[in-house]
Design a protein around this motif. Structure first.
Motif, PDB file in Angstrom:
ATOM      1  N   ILE A  59      33.094  47.751  48.010  1.00 32.06           N
ATOM      2  CA  ILE A  59      33.108  46.390  46.818  1.00 32.06           C
ATOM      3  C   ILE A  59      34.179  46.236  46.598  1.00 32.06           C
ATOM      4  O   ILE A  59      34.146  45.142  45.806  1.00 32.06           O
ATOM      5  CB  ILE A  59      32.020  47.523  45.333  1.00 32.06           C
ATOM      6  N   GLN A  60      34.751  46.462  46.789  1.00 31.01           N
ATOM      7  CA  GLN A  60      36.362  46.369  46.560  1.00 31.01           C
ATOM      8  C   GLN A  60      37.017  45.476  47.715  1.00 31.01           C
ATOM      9  O   GLN A  60      37.628  44.295  47.131  1.00 31.01           O
ATOM     10  CB  GLN A  60      37.260  47.519  45.679  1.00 31.01           C
ATOM     11  N   ALA A  61      36.041  45.686  48.334  1.00 28.19           N
ATOM     12  CA  ALA A  61      36.665  44.855  50.171  1.00 28.19           C
ATOM     13  C   ALA A  61      35.888  43.466  49.632  1.00 28.19           C
ATOM     14  O   ALA A  61      37.209  42.717  50.040  1.00 28.19           O
ATOM     15  CB  ALA A  61      36.254  45.464  50.922  1.00 28.19           C
ATOM     16  N   HIS A  62      35.102  43.250  49.232  1.00 31.14           N
ATOM     17  CA  HIS A  62      34.160  42.222  48.919  1.00 31.14           C
ATOM     18  C   HIS A  62      34.195  41.703  47.884  1.00 31.14           C
ATOM     19  O   HIS A  62      33.723  40.784  46.860  1.00 31.14           O
ATOM     20  CB  HIS A  62      32.622  42.763  48.785  1.00 31.14           C
ATOM     21  N   GLY A  63      35.667  41.928  46.671  1.00 32.79           N
ATOM     22  CA  GLY A  63      35.738  41.792  45.621  1.00 32.79           C
ATOM     23  C   GLY A  63      35.017  41.733  43.975  1.00 32.79           C
ATOM     24  O   GLY A  63      35.261  41.067  43.031  1.00 32.79           O
ATOM     25  N   GLY A  64      33.881  42.829  44.367  1.00 39.00           N
ATOM     26  CA  GLY A  64      33.203  43.032  43.049  1.00 39.00           C
ATOM     27  C   GLY A  64      33.889  43.875  42.236  1.00 39.00           C
ATOM     28  O   GLY A  64      35.358  44.581  42.579  1.00 39.00           O
ATOM     29  N   LEU A  65      33.474  44.582  41.213  1.00 42.81           N
ATOM     30  CA  LEU A  65      33.490  45.174  40.246  1.00 42.81           C
ATOM     31  C   LEU A  65      32.580  46.552  40.142  1.00 42.81           C
ATOM     32  O   LEU A  65      31.428  45.781  39.883  1.00 42.81           O
ATOM     33  CB  LEU A  65      33.712  44.467  38.834  1.00 42.81           C
ATOM     34  N   VAL A  74      24.031  52.761  41.950  1.00 42.62           N
ATOM     35  CA  VAL A  74      25.446  51.950  42.052  1.00 42.62           C
ATOM     36  C   VAL A  74      25.149  50.683  41.196  1.00 42.62           C
ATOM     37  O   VAL A  74      24.748  50.499  41.970  1.00 42.62           O
ATOM     38  CB  VAL A  74      26.031  51.986  43.437  1.00 42.62           C
ATOM     39  N   LEU A  75      26.283  50.111  40.331  1.00 45.46           N
ATOM     40  CA  LEU A  75      25.976  48.592  39.601  1.00 45.46           C
ATOM     41  C   LEU A  75      27.495  48.209  39.994  1.00 45.46           C
ATOM     42  O   LEU A  75      28.242  48.511  39.394  1.00 45.46           O
ATOM     43  CB  LEU A  75      25.411  48.566  38.371  1.00 45.46           C
ATOM     44  N   ALA A  76      26.935  47.075  40.818  1.00 46.02           N
ATOM     45  CA  ALA A  76      28.226  46.050  40.348  1.00 46.02           C
ATOM     46  C   ALA A  76      27.927  45.119  40.302  1.00 46.02           C
ATOM     47  O   ALA A  76      27.386  44.426  40.561  1.00 46.02           O
ATOM     48  CB  ALA A  76      29.360  46.371  42.234  1.00 46.02           C
ATOM     49  N   PHE A  77      28.970  43.918  39.739  1.00 41.91           N
ATOM     50  CA  PHE A  77      29.899  42.669  39.657  1.00 41.91           C
ATOM     51  C   PHE A  77      30.447  41.898  40.349  1.00 41.91           C
ATOM     52  O   PHE A  77      31.667  42.416  40.814  1.00 41.91           O
ATOM     53  CB  PHE A  77      29.827  42.544  38.083  1.00 41.91           C
ATOM     54  N   TRP A  78      29.690  40.947  40.736  1.00 37.41           N
ATOM     55  CA  TRP A  78      30.960  39.493  40.890  1.00 37.41           C
ATOM     56  C   TRP A  78      31.150  38.601  40.642  1.00 37.41           C
ATOM     57  O   TRP A  78      29.958  38.400  39.359  1.00 37.41           O
ATOM     58  CB  TRP A  78      30.730  38.924  42.452  1.00 37.41           C
ATOM     59  N   ASN A  79      32.294  37.700  40.198  1.00 39.30           N
ATOM     60  CA  ASN A  79      32.436  36.279  39.255  1.00 39.30           C
ATOM     61  C   ASN A  79      33.136  37.078  38.230  1.00 39.30           C
ATOM     62  O   ASN A  79      32.055  35.976  36.818  1.00 39.30           O
ATOM     63  CB  ASN A  79      31.059  35.549  39.338  1.00 39.30           C
ATOM     64  N   VAL A  80      32.903  38.271  37.333  1.00 41.83           N
ATOM     65  CA  VAL A  80      33.578  38.343  36.255  1.00 41.83           C
ATOM     66  C   VAL A  80      34.972  38.745  35.665  1.00 41.83           C
ATOM     67  O   VAL A  80      35.093  37.182  34.690  1.00 41.83           O
ATOM     68  CB  VAL A  80      32.790  40.346  36.524  1.00 41.83           C
ATOM     69  N   ARG A  81      35.838  39.363  36.506  1.00 43.17           N
ATOM     70  CA  ARG A  81      37.074  38.620  36.442  1.00 43.17           C
ATOM     71  C   ARG A  81      37.636  37.126  36.715  1.00 43.17           C
ATOM     72  O   ARG A  81      38.798  37.286  35.983  1.00 43.17           O
ATOM     73  CB  ARG A  81      38.089  40.046  36.845  1.00 43.17           C
ATOM     74  N   ALA A  82      37.349  36.862  37.620  1.00 42.59           N
ATOM     75  CA  ALA A  82      38.500  35.563  37.662  1.00 42.59           C
ATOM     76  C   ALA A  82      37.009  34.828  38.851  1.00 42.59           C
ATOM     77  O   ALA A  82      36.100  35.244  39.144  1.00 42.59           O
ATOM     78  CB  ALA A  82      39.636  35.630  38.585  1.00 42.59           C
ATOM     79  N   ALA A  83      36.620  33.418  37.950  1.00 44.34           N
ATOM     80  CA  ALA A  83      35.691  32.664  38.769  1.00 44.34           C
ATOM     81  C   ALA A  83      36.280  32.060  39.815  1.00 44.34           C
ATOM     82  O   ALA A  83      37.110  31.887  40.665  1.00 44.34           O
ATOM     83  CB  ALA A  83      36.044  31.182  37.656  1.00 44.34           C
ATOM     84  N   ARG A  84      34.774  32.724  40.762  1.00 44.09           N
ATOM     85  CA  ARG A  84      34.616  32.415  42.209  1.00 44.09           C
ATOM     86  C   ARG A  84      33.584  32.206  42.724  1.00 44.09           C
ATOM     87  O   ARG A  84      32.654  32.557  42.356  1.00 44.09           O
ATOM     88  CB  ARG A  84      34.811  33.465  43.372  1.00 44.09           C
ATOM     89  N   SER A  85      33.876  30.124  43.496  1.00 40.34           N
ATOM     90  CA  SER A  85      32.143  29.958  43.584  1.00 40.34           C
ATOM     91  C   SER A  85      31.556  30.590  44.803  1.00 40.34           C
ATOM     92  O   SER A  85      30.123  30.308  45.043  1.00 40.34           O
ATOM     93  CB  SER A  85      32.255  28.617  44.014  1.00 40.34           C
ATOM     94  N   ASP A  86      31.957  31.201  45.521  1.00 40.37           N
ATOM     95  CA  ASP A  86      31.301  31.855  46.440  1.00 40.37           C
ATOM     96  C   ASP A  86      30.932  33.788  46.529  1.00 40.37           C
ATOM     97  O   ASP A  86      31.154  34.354  46.967  1.00 40.37           O
ATOM     98  CB  ASP A  86      32.231  31.775  48.528  1.00 40.37           C
ATOM     99  N   HIS A  87      30.976  33.748  45.145  1.00 43.51           N
ATOM    100  CA  HIS A  87      31.137  35.528  44.106  1.00 43.51           C
ATOM    101  C   HIS A  87      29.116  35.892  45.279  1.00 43.51           C
ATOM    102  O   HIS A  87      29.031  36.811  45.409  1.00 43.51           O
ATOM    103  CB  HIS A  87      30.930  35.406  42.827  1.00 43.51           C
ATOM    104  N   ALA A  88      28.212  34.576  45.305  1.00 46.11           N
ATOM    105  CA  ALA A  88      26.456  35.058  45.759  1.00 46.11           C
ATOM    106  C   ALA A  88      27.036  35.999  47.573  1.00 46.11           C
ATOM    107  O   ALA A  88      27.140  36.705  47.514  1.00 46.11           O
ATOM    108  CB  ALA A  88      25.806  34.272  45.430  1.00 46.11           C
TER     109      ALA A  88
END
Length: 105
Positions: A59-65, A74-88
């Motif tokens: 998860i961390q290697a892929h920029g997730g939280l 396991v629950l993880a989120f992307w595009n939370v800390r900083a905006a990223r257009s490629d989060h999906a």
């Protein structure tokens, strides 16, 4: 007192004023058959520890939280800390890598 009759804004009020809405990507995963390990506590703890370590790294290697772990979920989120257009794409990449990594455990 000392504010000239004006109410001082609370910290909560200031924080609410800075919230923004953002689309996020969410990954949820749980360990199939984890409840069967409950019979052997040592095996359950070893498996749980291995999964937490492996999933956290991916998860961390892929920029997730990562959310705090609850049981075998396991629950993880992307595009939370900083905006990223490629989060999906990062979320899906992590999911694909997690499938491979957890099958090896």
């Amino acid at each position: 007192p000392g504010t000239g009759g004006r109410r001082k804004k609370s910290r909560v009020h200031r924080q609410v004023g800075t919230l923004s809405h953002r689309v996020v990507s969410v990954l949820q995963m749980d360990m199939g058959g984890f409840h069967l390990l409950a019979i052997d506590e040592a095996a359950m703890l070893a498996a749980h520890s291995s999964v937490i370590q492996a999933t956290s790294e991916v998860i961390q290697a892929h920029g997730g939280l990562s959310s705090p772990f609850t049981g075998d979920k396991v629950l993880a989120f992307w595009n939370v800390r900083a905006a990223r257009s490629d989060h999906a794409l990062h979320c899906v990449g992590a999911a694909q890598e997690l499938l491979v990594a957890t099958q090896k455990l």
